[in-house]
Motif scaffolding. Structure first.
Motif, short mmCIF file in Angstrom:
data_model
loop_
_atom_site.label_atom_id
_atom_site.label_comp_id
_atom_site.label_asym_id
_atom_site.label_seq_id
_atom_site.Cartn_x
_atom_site.Cartn_y
_atom_site.Cartn_z
N ILE A 13 -3.15 -8.27 -4.61
CA ILE A 13 -4.40 -7.54 -4.44
C ILE A 13 -4.15 -6.03 -4.54
CG2 ILE A 13 -6.26 -6.98 -2.81
CD1 ILE A 13 -6.02 -9.88 -1.80
N SER A 14 -3.03 -5.58 -3.99
CA SER A 14 -2.69 -4.15 -4.05
C SER A 14 -2.51 -3.70 -5.50
CB SER A 14 -1.41 -3.89 -3.26
OG SER A 14 -1.57 -4.24 -1.91
N LEU A 17 -5.99 -3.61 -7.19
CA LEU A 17 -6.73 -2.44 -6.72
C LEU A 17 -6.16 -1.15 -7.31
CD1 LEU A 17 -7.26 -3.34 -2.94
CD2 LEU A 17 -9.04 -3.17 -4.69
N GLY A 18 -4.82 -1.06 -7.38
CA GLY A 18 -4.19 0.12 -7.96
C GLY A 18 -4.56 0.31 -9.42
N LEU A 19 -4.55 -0.78 -10.18
CA LEU A 19 -4.92 -0.71 -11.60
C LEU A 19 -6.40 -0.38 -11.76
CD1 LEU A 19 -2.94 -3.81 -12.95
CD2 LEU A 19 -2.40 -1.41 -13.34
N ILE A 319 0.09 8.16 -11.17
CA ILE A 319 -1.04 8.02 -10.24
C ILE A 319 -1.29 6.54 -9.93
CG2 ILE A 319 -3.54 8.34 -9.98
CD1 ILE A 319 -3.26 10.91 -11.66
N VAL A 320 -1.24 5.70 -10.98
CA VAL A 320 -1.45 4.26 -10.78
C VAL A 320 -0.37 3.70 -9.85
CG1 VAL A 320 -1.46 2.00 -11.92
CG2 VAL A 320 -2.62 3.94 -12.99
N ILE A 321 0.89 4.08 -10.09
CA ILE A 321 1.98 3.61 -9.23
C ILE A 321 1.77 4.07 -7.80
CG2 ILE A 321 4.45 3.88 -8.74
CD1 ILE A 321 4.91 4.02 -11.77
N PHE A 326 0.06 2.97 -2.23
CA PHE A 326 -0.91 3.26 -1.17
C PHE A 326 -1.56 1.98 -0.66
CE2 PHE A 326 -5.41 3.89 -0.11
CZ PHE A 326 -5.30 4.73 0.99
N PHE A 327 -1.96 1.12 -1.59
CA PHE A 327 -2.64 -0.12 -1.18
C PHE A 327 -1.67 -1.10 -0.53
CE2 PHE A 327 -5.87 1.22 -4.39
CZ PHE A 327 -6.93 1.31 -3.52
N VAL A 328 -0.41 -1.09 -0.99
CA VAL A 328 0.60 -1.94 -0.33
C VAL A 328 0.83 -1.45 1.10
CG1 VAL A 328 3.02 -2.65 -0.33
CG2 VAL A 328 1.74 -2.64 -2.46
N ALA A 329 0.93 -0.12 1.25
CA ALA A 329 1.11 0.46 2.58
C ALA A 329 -0.09 0.18 3.47
CB ALA A 329 1.34 1.96 2.47
#
Length: 348
Positions: A13-14, A17-19, A319-321, A326-329
């Motif tokens: 999901i992270s 969401l990042g993509l 930025i994507v990475i 960010f979403f994993v954190a």
């Protein structure tokens, strides 16, 4: 929903969401997100050459991720993977260049030198943590800078004032004509096999040995471990040494495979720092690190195709990475939302 399913779903999901948010950033910046991601895909899988270069890029990321994950699983946060990787890079390059030995001795010796250099760089913060309780985050950050400038000085000394040392002997090289020809003359080398072997080694140490059990126990609760008769200080030092050895081998991938030597560095490689994100994305598990390294290695190499094919700056991929990290954190929030959705389904 089981904890194992959550561990799989949260990174997936992270990434999605990042993509997705990355696409929004592209559109807001005036770039075509669809063309950008198509260019990224072709940069990764568009040809056998691209696939070879992508796999080659993944190798050091696996080892950097293992270094961070191993320390974290034992209750330590090794921010010094970058420095350990750099000294491992130099040690492997020097041994590969300075000696003339049969290949079956020379290559293993260069790899062992890299692992030993990384382990030594991990030993220092390990001892300081175990004896003086100096926090390993502070020491390992400082050790990165010491590694960078020490290695630059050693390169100048060894090369008689040049900015790089001579290329390694063929007997110490990880390069492979077979793999290169298979991938349209890419720089793919046997380092990926060593990286995957180290994944198995980490799993075996942590899950199948008494030492691994003690390391995890100390990381979980050092007071309880000491009460149970375990040597907490010894395990802290051992954890940092093994973590550093993994990182040193990551440097060997660059020295013996990708570049074949080492040049003076104006700054950090970034691989060691990315290893933190790789481990985070892989939930600090050996298998998870493979998937995390595959994602990061693919994005890093595939990004090179975006400016030419779609006119999208490479910085957009950064930025994507960053968004994925960010979403994993923020995984706790995703876990809470997934649990709530699961409870609503069960209630219905």
């Amino acid at each position: 929903m089981s904890n194992r399913v959550l561990k799989i779903l949260v990174p997936i999901i992270s990434i999605i969401l990042g993509l997705f948010v990355g696409a929004i950033v592209m559109w807001m910046s005036g770039y075509d997100a669809i063309n950008g991601y198509i260019a990224l895909w072709h940069g990764i899988f568009g040809s056998s050459y691209s696939i070879g270069e992508t796999i080659r890029q993944i190798s050091p990321y696996i080892l950097a991720g293992l270094a961070v994950a191993f320390a974290f699983r034992t209750g330590l946060f090794n921010i010094g993977v970058e420095g350990q990787l750099i000294v491992g890079w130099f040690a492997a390059a020097y041994v590969g260049m300075a000696f003339e030995l049969p290949a079956f001795i020379h290559l293993p010796l260069a790899l062992l030198a890299a692992a030993a250099a990384g382990a030594l760089w991990g030993l220092i913060p390990g001892i300081l943590k175990a004896t003086l309780r100096v926090h390993e985050v502070i020491v390992t950050i400082m050790m990165n800078y010491i590694a960078l400038h020490t290695v630059n000085a050693l390169i100048t000394t060894v090369s008689d004032g040049s900015y790089k040392i001579d290329r390694i002997q063929k007997t110490a090289s990880l390069r492979s004509e077979f793999l290169s020809n298979l991938t349209d003359f890419s720089t793919l080398h046997y380092g990926i096999l060593i990286a995957l072997l180290m994944v198995v080694v980490m799993w075996f140490i942590l899950e199948k040995t008494r030492t691994g059990y003690e390391l995890k126990a100390v990381g979980f609760n050092d007071h309880a471990s000491q009460y149970a008769g375990m040597n907490v200080n010894k395990n802290i030092v051992l954890s940092m040494v093994i973590s550093g050895a993994f990182a040193g081998l990551g440097g060997a991938m660059e020295a013996l495979g990708t570049f074949g030597n080492i040049s003076k560095m104006g700054g950090f490689t970034g691989i060691g720092f990315d290893g933190i994100a790789v481990a985070l994305l892989g939930a600090n598990t050996p298998l998870g690190v493979i998937f995390g390294a595959t994602l990061f290695g693919s994005l890093k190499y595939g990004a090179n195709n975006m400016p030419n094919a779609a006119g999208v700056p490479v910085e957009i991929v950064s930025i994507v990475i960053a968004l994925i990290i960010f979403f994993v954190a923020s995984g706790y929030i995703i876990r809470v939302l997934l649990n709530r959705m699961n409870k609503k389904k069960e209630a219905k």
